[in-house]
Structure formats: structure tokens, C-alpha cells
Enzyme design. Structure first.
Site, short mmCIF file in Angstrom:
data_model
loop_
_atom_site.label_atom_id
_atom_site.label_comp_id
_atom_site.label_asym_id
_atom_site.label_seq_id
_atom_site.Cartn_x
_atom_site.Cartn_y
_atom_site.Cartn_z
N ARG A 44 6.04 1.23 2.21
CA ARG A 44 7.21 2.05 1.64
C ARG A 44 8.61 1.45 1.98
O ARG A 44 9.54 1.30 1.35
CB ARG A 44 6.83 3.36 1.61
CG ARG A 44 5.54 3.96 0.96
CD ARG A 44 5.58 5.49 0.57
NE ARG A 44 6.15 6.23 1.91
CZ ARG A 44 4.74 6.63 2.88
NH1 ARG A 44 3.60 6.35 2.39
NH2 ARG A 44 5.30 7.20 3.94
N ASN A 82 0.96 -1.29 -0.09
CA ASN A 82 -0.01 0.03 0.31
C ASN A 82 0.78 1.34 -0.05
O ASN A 82 1.65 1.38 1.10
CB ASN A 82 -0.85 0.02 1.28
CG ASN A 82 -1.78 1.20 1.40
OD1 ASN A 82 -1.79 2.23 0.48
ND2 ASN A 82 -2.69 1.11 2.12
N ARG A 97 0.71 4.35 0.39
CA ARG A 97 0.17 5.26 1.45
C ARG A 97 0.63 4.94 2.87
O ARG A 97 0.68 5.67 3.81
CB ARG A 97 -1.38 5.68 1.45
CG ARG A 97 -1.86 5.91 0.16
CD ARG A 97 -3.28 6.17 0.12
NE ARG A 97 -3.66 7.20 1.09
CZ ARG A 97 -5.07 7.44 1.40
NH1 ARG A 97 -6.01 6.71 1.00
NH2 ARG A 97 -5.18 8.37 2.38
N CYS A 98 1.08 3.71 2.87
CA CYS A 98 1.52 3.27 4.34
C CYS A 98 3.11 3.43 4.33
O CYS A 98 3.77 2.69 3.46
CB CYS A 98 1.30 1.70 4.29
SG CYS A 98 1.81 0.91 5.61
N SER A 99 3.67 3.93 5.37
CA SER A 99 5.05 4.30 5.50
C SER A 99 5.75 2.72 5.89
O SER A 99 6.94 2.68 5.42
CB SER A 99 5.36 5.14 6.84
OG SER A 99 4.98 4.50 8.14
#
Length: 128
Positions: free
Chosen positions: A14, A7, A9-11
């Protein structure tokens, strides 16, 4: 072949993807919110994780609260069905490699797949 259920948007997601990139691991990125797993795929990944669906469910998501997941009977098939219908409930990121999988919320989890006799992630992960 290595796959990351990602995802962007997820740190944590990433960071896991960056760890794979830094180690030079070839992988397929699956944006599982856009391309949710089937029940069979999720069941297989849970098997590789050695986990039950409620162990990798994101219970603080609004939809989890709406569905009353914390109090839901622990019926594996039912939980898988719910998580497939609402993939945001699946903990992220999940890295799958040649028969093994980890919820890769930190670099140590990604490194856990890199074993000399393990599923084939390059030794480069050992340097993370």
C-alpha cells in the site's frame, strides 16, 4: 508503462502504491494473488530485478514451510513453478517500469527506478 504487483492487504504494498500515486505516476495495478504471473512473466521480472527466485521468495509463509522451501534445491525453473502455483510466496510489492524492476518495500526502492536516463518514471519520484 509502469506496473505494480500489489497486495492491498500488505502495508508495504500500500505504501509503494501511495508513493506512485503521490508522484503522479501512471501505472497498472496487478493484484498478483488474484492474477498470478505466468512462469514466463515471473522469469522476465526476475531478470529485470537481477534476482533469483529464492532471493524474492517469502520463506516465512506457511506454504513455504509446508513445501520445505528453505531446504529445496536451487533449481530456478522449479522455484518459478512453485511461486507461480503459490503467488503468496512472491515478495511484494514489485514495481516494473520500462525494462527495470524493484522490490519496492520502501520509498527509496521506488525512487531507484527514477533515473534521468532510466526507464521513464517521472522525476516527481525524486521528491519522495
Amino acid at each position: 508503462m509502469t506496473e505494480i504487483w500489489h497486495n492491498p492487504r500488505c502495508s508495504k504494498s500500500r505504501a509503494a502504491k501511495a508513493a506512485l500515486d503521490e508522484a503522479g505516476v501512471a501505472y497498472t495495478e496487478r493484484r498478483y494473488l488474484d492474477d498470478p504471473p505466468t512462469a514466463a512473466e515471473l522469469d522476465a521480472v526476475l531478470g529485470r530485478l537481477g534476482a533469483e527466485p529464492w532471493e524474492v521468495a517469502r520463506l516465512n509463509e506457511p506454504v513455504a514451510k509446508e513445501l520445505g522451501l528453505k531446504d529445496l534445491e536451487r533449481d530456478r525453473a522449479r522455484w518459478i513453478e512453485i511461486m507461480v502455483a503459490h503467488p503468496v510466496l512472491i515478495q511484494r510489492p514489485i514495481v516494473v517500469a520500462d525494462g527495470a524492476a524493484v522490490v519496492a518495500r520502501d520509498e527509496a526502492a521506488v525512487r531507484a527506478l527514477a533515473r534521468p536516463t532510466g526507464p521513464g518514471l517521472p522525476e516527481a519520484l525524486d521528491s519522495l
